[in-house]
Design a protein around this motif. Structure first.
Motif, PDB file in Angstrom:
ATOM      1  N   ALA A 181      26.850  17.670  48.828  1.00 19.31           N
ATOM      2  CA  ALA A 181      25.569  18.051  49.416  1.00 19.31           C
ATOM      3  C   ALA A 181      24.507  16.987  49.189  1.00 19.31           C
ATOM      4  N   PHE A 182      24.415  16.461  47.974  1.00 21.17           N
ATOM      5  CA  PHE A 182      23.415  15.433  47.696  1.00 21.17           C
ATOM      6  C   PHE A 182      23.694  14.169  48.510  1.00 21.17           C
ATOM      7  N   GLU A 183      24.941  13.780  48.618  1.00 25.07           N
ATOM      8  CA  GLU A 183      25.267  12.573  49.390  1.00 25.07           C
ATOM      9  C   GLU A 183      25.011  12.784  50.877  1.00 25.07           C
ATOM     10  N   ALA A 184      25.267  13.984  51.373  1.00 28.55           N
ATOM     11  CA  ALA A 184      24.981  14.274  52.780  1.00 28.55           C
ATOM     12  C   ALA A 184      23.489  14.180  53.053  1.00 28.55           C
ATOM     13  N   ALA A 185      22.675  14.719  52.144  1.00 30.50           N
ATOM     14  CA  ALA A 185      21.222  14.645  52.312  1.00 30.50           C
ATOM     15  C   ALA A 185      20.740  13.209  52.192  1.00 30.50           C
ATOM     16  N   ALA A 186      21.280  12.462  51.238  1.00 34.91           N
ATOM     17  CA  ALA A 186      20.864  11.068  51.048  1.00 34.91           C
ATOM     18  C   ALA A 186      21.205  10.230  52.265  1.00 34.91           C
ATOM     19  N   ALA A 187      22.387  10.430  52.836  1.00 33.92           N
ATOM     20  CA  ALA A 187      22.802   9.656  54.008  1.00 33.92           C
ATOM     21  C   ALA A 187      21.897   9.917  55.204  1.00 33.92           C
ATOM     22  N   ARG A 188      21.370  11.131  55.289  1.00 36.09           N
ATOM     23  CA  ARG A 188      20.508  11.502  56.406  1.00 36.09           C
ATOM     24  C   ARG A 188      19.028  11.238  56.128  1.00 36.09           C
ATOM     25  N   GLY A 189      18.701  10.916  54.890  1.00 34.74           N
ATOM     26  CA  GLY A 189      17.291  10.789  54.527  1.00 34.74           C
ATOM     27  C   GLY A 189      16.590  12.121  54.663  1.00 34.74           C
ATOM     28  N   ALA A 190      17.324  13.206  54.389  1.00 34.42           N
ATOM     29  CA  ALA A 190      16.805  14.554  54.609  1.00 34.42           C
ATOM     30  C   ALA A 190      16.585  15.263  53.281  1.00 34.42           C
ATOM     31  N   ALA A 191      15.777  16.312  53.324  1.00 28.83           N
ATOM     32  CA  ALA A 191      15.601  17.161  52.150  1.00 28.83           C
ATOM     33  C   ALA A 191      16.846  18.004  51.944  1.00 28.83           C
ATOM     34  N   LEU A 192      17.108  18.363  50.694  1.00 35.52           N
ATOM     35  CA  LEU A 192      18.216  19.257  50.354  1.00 35.52           C
ATOM     36  C   LEU A 192      17.632  20.594  49.896  1.00 35.52           C
ATOM     37  N   ARG A 193      17.921  21.633  50.630  1.00 36.68           N
ATOM     38  CA  ARG A 193      17.455  22.984  50.299  1.00 36.68           C
ATOM     39  C   ARG A 193      18.605  23.732  49.634  1.00 36.68           C
ATOM     40  N   VAL A 194      18.453  24.039  48.357  1.00 44.80           N
ATOM     41  CA  VAL A 194      19.517  24.693  47.594  1.00 44.80           C
ATOM     42  C   VAL A 194      19.178  26.173  47.461  1.00 44.80           C
ATOM     43  N   VAL A 195      20.063  27.003  47.985  1.00 42.33           N
ATOM     44  CA  VAL A 195      19.822  28.447  48.022  1.00 42.33           C
ATOM     45  C   VAL A 195      20.793  29.146  47.075  1.00 42.33           C
ATOM     46  N   HIS A 196      20.238  29.865  46.119  1.00 41.35           N
ATOM     47  CA  HIS A 196      21.036  30.707  45.231  1.00 41.35           C
ATOM     48  C   HIS A 196      20.603  32.152  45.452  1.00 41.35           C
ATOM     49  N   GLY A 197      21.447  32.907  46.133  1.00 43.83           N
ATOM     50  CA  GLY A 197      21.148  34.316  46.364  1.00 43.83           C
ATOM     51  C   GLY A 197      21.845  35.175  45.326  1.00 43.83           C
ATOM     52  N   TRP A 198      21.177  36.198  44.858  1.00 45.44           N
ATOM     53  CA  TRP A 198      21.777  37.057  43.834  1.00 45.44           C
ATOM     54  C   TRP A 198      21.385  38.504  44.052  1.00 45.44           C
ATOM     55  N   SER A 199      22.324  39.370  43.748  1.00 44.87           N
ATOM     56  CA  SER A 199      22.082  40.808  43.879  1.00 44.87           C
ATOM     57  C   SER A 199      22.055  41.419  42.483  1.00 44.87           C
ATOM     58  N   PRO A 200      21.035  42.225  42.177  1.00 48.01           N
ATOM     59  CA  PRO A 200      20.938  42.840  40.843  1.00 48.01           C
ATOM     60  C   PRO A 200      22.113  43.766  40.562  1.00 48.01           C
ATOM     61  N   THR A 201      22.529  43.813  39.303  1.00 49.49           N
ATOM     62  CA  THR A 201      23.540  44.772  38.865  1.00 49.49           C
ATOM     63  C   THR A 201      22.914  46.168  38.857  1.00 49.49           C
ATOM     64  N   PRO A 202      23.743  47.223  38.810  1.00 53.06           N
ATOM     65  CA  PRO A 202      23.164  48.581  38.747  1.00 53.06           C
ATOM     66  C   PRO A 202      22.178  48.739  37.591  1.00 53.06           C
ATOM     67  N   TRP A 233      21.624  16.122  38.941  1.00 55.09           N
ATOM     68  CA  TRP A 233      21.805  15.588  40.288  1.00 55.09           C
ATOM     69  C   TRP A 233      20.496  15.064  40.860  1.00 55.09           C
ATOM     70  N   ARG A 234      19.387  15.676  40.476  1.00 66.68           N
ATOM     71  CA  ARG A 234      18.080  15.119  40.838  1.00 66.68           C
ATOM     72  C   ARG A 234      17.924  13.715  40.233  1.00 66.68           C
ATOM     73  N   ALA A 235      18.369  13.560  38.990  1.00 68.85           N
ATOM     74  CA  ALA A 235      18.260  12.265  38.328  1.00 68.85           C
ATOM     75  C   ALA A 235      19.164  11.230  38.994  1.00 68.85           C
ATOM     76  N   LYS A 236      20.325  11.680  39.445  1.00 67.21           N
ATOM     77  CA  LYS A 236      21.286  10.774  40.086  1.00 67.21           C
ATOM     78  C   LYS A 236      20.832  10.370  41.485  1.00 67.21           C
ATOM     79  N   HIS A 237      20.091  11.258  42.147  1.00 65.61           N
ATOM     80  CA  HIS A 237      19.611  10.995  43.518  1.00 65.61           C
ATOM     81  C   HIS A 237      18.092  11.200  43.547  1.00 65.61           C
ATOM     82  N   PRO A 238      17.344  10.312  42.918  1.00 68.55           N
ATOM     83  CA  PRO A 238      15.884  10.521  42.808  1.00 68.55           C
ATOM     84  C   PRO A 238      15.150  10.479  44.146  1.00 68.55           C
ATOM     85  N   HIS A 239      15.778   9.888  45.176  1.00 68.57           N
ATOM     86  CA  HIS A 239      15.097   9.769  46.467  1.00 68.57           C
ATOM     87  C   HIS A 239      15.338  10.984  47.373  1.00 68.57           C
ATOM     88  N   VAL A 240      16.182  11.914  46.923  1.00 68.81           N
ATOM     89  CA  VAL A 240      16.438  13.113  47.718  1.00 68.81           C
ATOM     90  C   VAL A 240      15.435  14.195  47.337  1.00 68.81           C
TER      91      VAL A 240
END
Length: 301
Positions: A181-202, A233-240
Motif C-alpha cells: 500500500a505504501f509503495e502504491a501510494a508513493a508511486a502515484r504521489g498520492a495520499a494513503l488513507r488507512v481505514v480500520h473498521g471495528w465492531s464493539p463486542t457485546p 511505515w511513516r518513517a520509511k515513506h516520509p513523503h507519503v
C-alpha cells in the motif's frame, strides 16, 4: 520470482481494461508487462464439428495475445510488452503464473451503472489461490478514473492521482500488505488513507450504552493501535501523506465508501493451508464485489 507485471487476457472488454491498467502500472513500477492468454485445447468432438475446427479456434486464440500486444505497444510507447499463450484451465494456470510475477491483473465485469464488480469463478479462484498480489479491474475502467477531476470538473489523466485506500486489521498488521500500500501510494504521489473498521463486542456495547466515557476510551485505544502499526511505515515513506481512520462499524462498508474517491483499494488475504483449502475472507470478498475502484488483494501469512 520475476520482476514483471502480468495481465490475464481473454479478448473480453474487462480483460482489455485490465491490460490497460496493467500497462499503466508497469510504467509506474518501471517494469515490463507480459500478457498471458490461457487456452484450453479443443476436445476432439468439438474440433470435428463443422465450421468450428480446432484449427479455427486456435487461429482466433492466437490473435488475442498478438493484437493485444500490438495495441498496448502503440498506446504505451517505450513499454516492454510480451505475450505468452499457455494451455490448461484458466484458474489454475493464472494462479501459477501469479506466483512467478510481481503482480497479476485480471478483469471483472462492472455492475450495471453502479460501483462494484461481478467477480466470476475464475477470478475468485485465482484470488483465493495466488500467493502474490492480484488486482481486479472493472470493464470500462479509464486512466482518468484514477485521477482527480480537473478544475472544471472534467475527468483527466493529467491531474494528481486519487488517494490509495488500505484496509488494515491492527491486531495482525502484516508487513507485505503495508509495504504494498505504501509503495502504491508513493508511486502515484498520492495520499494513503488507512481505514480500520471495528465492531464493539457485546460487553463493549453494554459499556458504551452505560458510559459515554467508555466510548471515548475505546475509540482512543483503536486509534492508538492504528497509529502504532503505521509509525514505522511513516518513517520509511516520509513523503507519503497518511490519513488514519479508526471507525466503528463493518470494515467492508467503510472501505466501499472510501473506494468512491480512490485510485486503488488494497486489502489482504490470509494464506491458510488447511484441509478445506484456500478461501477469500468476508471483508475482502465484500470489497471485491462492491468497490468502485480497482482492488488489489495481497496474500500474507
Amino acid at each position: 520470482m520475476e520482476r514483471i507485471v502480468v495481465s490475464g487476457i481473454d479478448g473480453s472488454a474487462e480483460s482489455r481494461a485490465a491490460a490497460e491498467w496493467a500497462a499503466r502500472e508497469a510504467r509506474l513500477r518501471d517494469l515490463p508487462l507480459k500478457v498471458v492468454h490461457v487456452w484450453d485445447p479443443v476436445p476432439d468432438p468439438i474440433a470435428q464439428a463443422p465450421h468450428l475446427s480446432g484449427g479455427t479456434l486456435e487461429h482466433w486464440a492466437e490473435r488475442i495475445p498478438r493484437e493485444t500486444v500490438e495495441g498496448l505497444r502503440l498506446r504505451h510507447p517505450g513499454l516492454e510488452v510480451t505475450a505468452e499463450q499457455l494451455p490448461g484451465g484458466a484458474a489454475e494456470v493464472l494462479a501459477r503464473v501469479a506466483g512467478d510475477s510481481e503482480l497479476l491483473v485480471l478483469g471483472s465485469r462492472g455492475m450495471s451503472g453502479v460501483g462494484g464488480f461481478m467477480v466470476g469463478s475464475v477470478g475468485l479462484s485465482v484470488v483465493a489461490h495466488a500467493e502474490r498480489p492480484v488486482v481486479l479491474v472493472r470493464a470500462g475502467e479509464q486512466a482518468a478514473d484514477e485521477h482527480e477531476p480537473d478544475p472544471a470538473g472534467i475527468p483527466s489523466a493529467a491531474t494528481p492521482y486519487r488517494q490509495v485506500v488500505l484496509g488494515l486489521d491492527t491486531t495482525r498488521p502484516d508487513e507485505s500488505l503495508l509495504e504494498f500500500a505504501f509503495e502504491a501510494a508513493a508511486a502515484r504521489g498520492a495520499a494513503l488513507r488507512v481505514v480500520h473498521g471495528w465492531s464493539p463486542t457485546p460487553y463493549e456495547v453494554y459499556s458504551l450504552a452505560a458510559s459515554p466515557e467508555t466510548q471515548q476510551l475505546l475509540a482512543a485505544q483503536r486509534a492508538a493501535a492504528l497509529a502504532a502499526a503505521l509509525e514505522p511505515w511513516r518513517a520509511k515513506h516520509p513523503h507519503v501523506e497518511v490519513v488514519e481512520e479508526a471507525v466503528v462499524g463493518v470494515p467492508a462498508h467503510h472501505l466501499v465508501d472510501a473506494s468512491r474517491t480512490a485510485s486503488l483499494v488494497v486489502v489482504g488475504r490470509r494464506i491458510r493451508r488447511r484441509s478445506f483449502g484456500p478461501r477469500v475472507g468476508s471483508v475482502t470478498h465484500a470489497v471485491l464485489h462492491h468497490s468502485a475502484a480497482p482492488v488489489a488483494v495481497v496474500p500474507h501469512s
